[in-house]
Design an enzyme around this catalytic site. Structure first.
Site, PDB file in Angstrom:
ATOM      1  N   TYR A  66      11.221  37.004 -60.811  1.00  0.00           N
ATOM      2  CA  TYR A  66      10.855  36.001 -59.810  1.00  0.00           C
ATOM      3  C   TYR A  66       9.446  35.504 -60.107  1.00  0.00           C
ATOM      4  O   TYR A  66       8.532  36.319 -60.326  1.00  0.00           O
ATOM      5  CB  TYR A  66      10.883  36.622 -58.396  1.00  0.00           C
ATOM      6  CG  TYR A  66      10.278  35.716 -57.343  1.00  0.00           C
ATOM      7  CD1 TYR A  66      11.076  34.861 -56.598  1.00  0.00           C
ATOM      8  CD2 TYR A  66       8.897  35.685 -57.133  1.00  0.00           C
ATOM      9  CE1 TYR A  66      10.518  34.000 -55.663  1.00  0.00           C
ATOM     10  CE2 TYR A  66       8.324  34.818 -56.206  1.00  0.00           C
ATOM     11  CZ  TYR A  66       9.148  33.985 -55.479  1.00  0.00           C
ATOM     12  OH  TYR A  66       8.596  33.123 -54.565  1.00  0.00           O
ATOM     13  N   GLU A  74       9.056  27.443 -56.991  1.00  0.00           N
ATOM     14  CA  GLU A  74       9.633  28.766 -57.189  1.00  0.00           C
ATOM     15  C   GLU A  74      10.705  28.739 -58.281  1.00  0.00           C
ATOM     16  O   GLU A  74      11.498  27.807 -58.343  1.00  0.00           O
ATOM     17  CB  GLU A  74      10.271  29.170 -55.848  1.00  0.00           C
ATOM     18  CG  GLU A  74      10.564  30.624 -55.672  1.00  0.00           C
ATOM     19  CD  GLU A  74      11.107  30.881 -54.271  1.00  0.00           C
ATOM     20  OE1 GLU A  74      10.351  31.372 -53.414  1.00  0.00           O
ATOM     21  OE2 GLU A  74      12.297  30.592 -54.028  1.00  0.00           O
TER      22      GLU A  74
END
Ligand code: GDP
Ligand code: MN
Length: 376
Positions: A101, A189
């Protein structure tokens, strides 16, 4: 403002982040044709403003053209978190060696753009933050210097041991920060950032939120707005120049001024209620705005009590009173209305309302308590 994955992918790619090729399809046939062009396995992904599409069945791998069509048929038209899927993205399926991530958010508490990386990728990052916060490494970026080379490198090495892979990740972080800054974003993101079959780091998901207040200086980003994918009530509020945010509660609030609106919501909670919305009708004296506001509030089926909280300054209480009378004569709200009016032209406002059978209060506590009780 939210944008779609396919739009965020384009922005990321423009800033040099490795993103696999992809196409957007609005019909199963288009999806099948895209699969043909890519050849081999593809992934078919719902394009909606919602996370967790994978879990909701909105991300499917297809080994053939016909499978791509079948998946697109199923995904197009499905609802994810209440939002209808109108488009799918088709991309060559990547082989995933590992999922990480990486994200950048405007962290209001730190007053800084904050980079977060975690090798626990692919899953819900909020869950990782709650259950194993130590798995997320954070870095607040000093806007005077931006993301420095050694900082990006450290984050890259936090994710990967292999220097070649870590350097790729560092470069992606630097580019992600550039994309974030250049787009007026409050969030950018990549989840998951993967190492693919060739051992290269690649973004296979892309998410961005844009600061509404930055849009005026970036028409090309503003043009990415997909009105059909947004909350229809919030779209209409924006058109009527009202600040409106739909919430989960039952007490519909119509207030003039953002500060008073916040204080009103606090007080609703204090008296045990839940606000159904934030709504600031602004400082003007325009009855049409009151009508638009009441329409918005009453269209929300969870609202069973309406509270007007008006502090007359530039806004005149008699104008708001006229707006309430006019709005309620055009449409029957069907739920109790509690009104608090004070300030400029208060007496006239109270008299206008009394003529039409509304009792207006002056005391804010009493009005909020009453509105909460009426909705309980
Ligand atoms: P989200 O659930 O809305 O965040 O959608 P994602 O784009 O992150 O996809 C969810 C999951 O699907 C990913 O974490 C991957 O595990 C899987 N996935 C997505 N694209 C691919 C792909 O190209 N190949 C493979 N093998 N899995 C994929
Ligand atoms: Mn994802």
């Amino acid at each position: 403002m939210n944008i779609h994955e396919y739009q965020a992918r384009e922005i990321f790619a423009r800033h040099g982040i490795p993103v696999p090729a992809s196409e957007v399809a609005t019909t199963p046939e288009e999806a099948a044709r895209a699969a043909d062009r890519f050849g081999g396995s593809v992934v078919v992904k719902a394009q909606v403003h919602a996370g967790g599409r994978g879990k909701a069945g909105g991300v499917k791998l297809a080994a053939s053209r016909s499978e791509a069509r079948t998946h697109a048929e199923r995904i197009l038209g499905m609802r994810i978190k209440g939002i209808e899927v109108r488009r799918v993205l088709v991309a060559p399926a990547e082989e995933i060696a590992s999922e990480a991530y990486v994200g950048i958010v405007l962290d209001r508490a730190r007053q800084a753009d904050t980079i977060m990386v975690s090798s626990e990728g692919g899953v819900d990052i909020e869950e990782v933050a709650a259950t194993m916060p130590e798995a997320i490494r954070k870095l607040a970026v000093d806007p005077r210097y931006g993301l420095l080379g050694h900082q990006a490198a450290l984050l890259g090495y936090h994710l990967y041991e292999d220097p070649r892979v870590a350097r790729q990740a560092a470069s992606i972080l630097a580019r992600l920060y550039e994309a974030y800054r250049a787009s007026g974003a409050t969030l950018a993101e990549i989840n998951p950032l993967i190492v693919n079959a060739d051992g290269d780091v690649t973004a296979i998901d892309a998410k961005m939120n844009i600061d509404d207040n930055a849009l005026f200086r970036m028409p090309e980003i503003a043009a990415l707005r997909d009105v059909e994918a947004e909350n229809p009530a919030e779209v209409r509020a924006r058109e009527a120049r009202l600040s409106y945010i739909q919430l989960e509660g039952n007490v519909g609030c119509c207030v003039n001024g953002a500060g008073l609106a916040m204080a009103t919501m606090d007080l609703v909670k204090y008296y045990g209620g839940e606000p159904a919305n934030f709504l600031d009708i602004g400082g003007s004296s325009n009855p049409d705005k009151v009508v638009a506001a009441l329409e918005l509030i009453t269209e929300d089926p969870s609202v069973n009590s309406i509270l007007f909280n008006i502090f007359g300054g530039i806004t005149r209480c008699d104008d708001v009173a006229n707006g309430i009378v006019e709005a309620t004569s055009r449409m029957e709200p069907g739920v109790p209305i509690t009104i608090r009016l004070t300030g400029t032209n208060e007496e006239q406002g109270v008299a206008i309302l009394a003529d039409h059978g509304f009792e207006a209060m002056v005391d804010m506590d009493r009005a909020v308590e009453t509105a909460v009780r009426r909705g309980a």
